[in-house]
Write a protein that holds these residues in place. Structure first.
Motif, mmCIF file in Angstrom:
data_model
loop_
_atom_site.group_PDB
_atom_site.id
_atom_site.type_symbol
_atom_site.label_atom_id
_atom_site.label_comp_id
_atom_site.label_asym_id
_atom_site.label_seq_id
_atom_site.Cartn_x
_atom_site.Cartn_y
_atom_site.Cartn_z
ATOM 1 N N ASP A 2 0.842 -1.194 0.000
ATOM 2 C CA ASP A 2 0.000 0.000 0.000
ATOM 3 C C ASP A 2 0.876 1.242 0.000
ATOM 4 O O ASP A 2 1.563 1.529 0.974
ATOM 5 C CB ASP A 2 -0.908 -0.019 1.241
ATOM 6 C CG ASP A 2 -1.889 1.126 1.248
ATOM 7 O OD1 ASP A 2 -2.132 1.702 0.165
ATOM 8 O OD2 ASP A 2 -2.417 1.443 2.327
ATOM 9 N N ASP A 3 0.883 1.964 -1.127
ATOM 10 C CA ASP A 3 1.707 3.155 -1.268
ATOM 11 C C ASP A 3 0.935 4.437 -0.983
ATOM 12 O O ASP A 3 1.457 5.528 -1.199
ATOM 13 C CB ASP A 3 2.271 3.256 -2.698
ATOM 14 C CG ASP A 3 3.315 2.193 -2.966
ATOM 15 O OD1 ASP A 3 3.967 1.747 -2.004
ATOM 16 O OD2 ASP A 3 3.481 1.808 -4.138
ATOM 17 N N GLN A 59 -2.586 6.269 -7.471
ATOM 18 C CA GLN A 59 -2.488 5.103 -6.589
ATOM 19 C C GLN A 59 -3.704 4.198 -6.742
ATOM 20 O O GLN A 59 -3.576 2.981 -6.819
ATOM 21 C CB GLN A 59 -2.349 5.559 -5.136
ATOM 22 C CG GLN A 59 -2.515 4.486 -4.099
ATOM 23 C CD GLN A 59 -1.496 3.363 -4.202
ATOM 24 O OE1 GLN A 59 -0.387 3.595 -4.647
ATOM 25 N NE2 GLN A 59 -1.880 2.164 -3.817
#
Length: 153
Positions: A2-3, A59
């Motif tokens: 998870d960025d 994202q």
């Protein structure tokens, strides 16, 4: 993996954008120019917010179809174009006299500070702020001391 950015990271970037632009806005306020503290802070905050939204969209679409992904440079282009209109609106021409060019440039630069802060490059945003402040104050004082200086920008 998870960025996505945490709320604290986003808040830090937004505060950095607004806080650094406050420095430029103070210089304009001290010179009693129409675009001062709030104008500069809002431009930088808006630019950072647009970049953060773009990063969030990037994202969110990162794992899917590449055609559905956005190009973050297009957001930067849109922000720069919009801020250019604000800067141009601060420039006033009366006959051969032109005023507001420095204020217009500082508004445009506040957008760049916001973009840098929005993508998380706080060091770049701080360096741009410092250099802009030096240019606006030190070089402004030198300009005003020149015998042929006619304007008070």
């Amino acid at each position: 993996m998870d960025d996505s950015l945490t709320l604290l990271e986003m808040f830090t970037r937004l505060c950095a954008a607004a806080g650094l632009a406050l420095v430029l806005g103070c210089e304009r306020e001290f010179r009693r120019k129409p675009a001062g503290l709030r104008s500069h802070m809002l431009v930088a905050l808006g630019a950072a917010a647009f970049l953060l939204v773009g990063l969030e969209i990037l994202q969110a679409t990162g794992g899917g179809d590449p055609a559905a992904r956005i190009d973050p440079t297009r957001i930067v282009e849109g922000v720069i174009g919009g801020i250019g209109f604000l800067g141009a609106g601060s420039i006033i021409r009366s006959g051969t006299n032109v005023q507001g060019i420095t204020t217009g440039a500082s508004i445009w630069l506040a957008g760049a500070i916001g973009i840098a802060a929005g993508v998380g490059d706080l060091a770049l945003a701080a360096m741009v702020t410092l250099l802009a402040l030096i240019i606006m104050t030190l070089l402004g004082a030198i300009e005003r001391a020149l015998p042929w200086h006619k304007r008070d920008d």
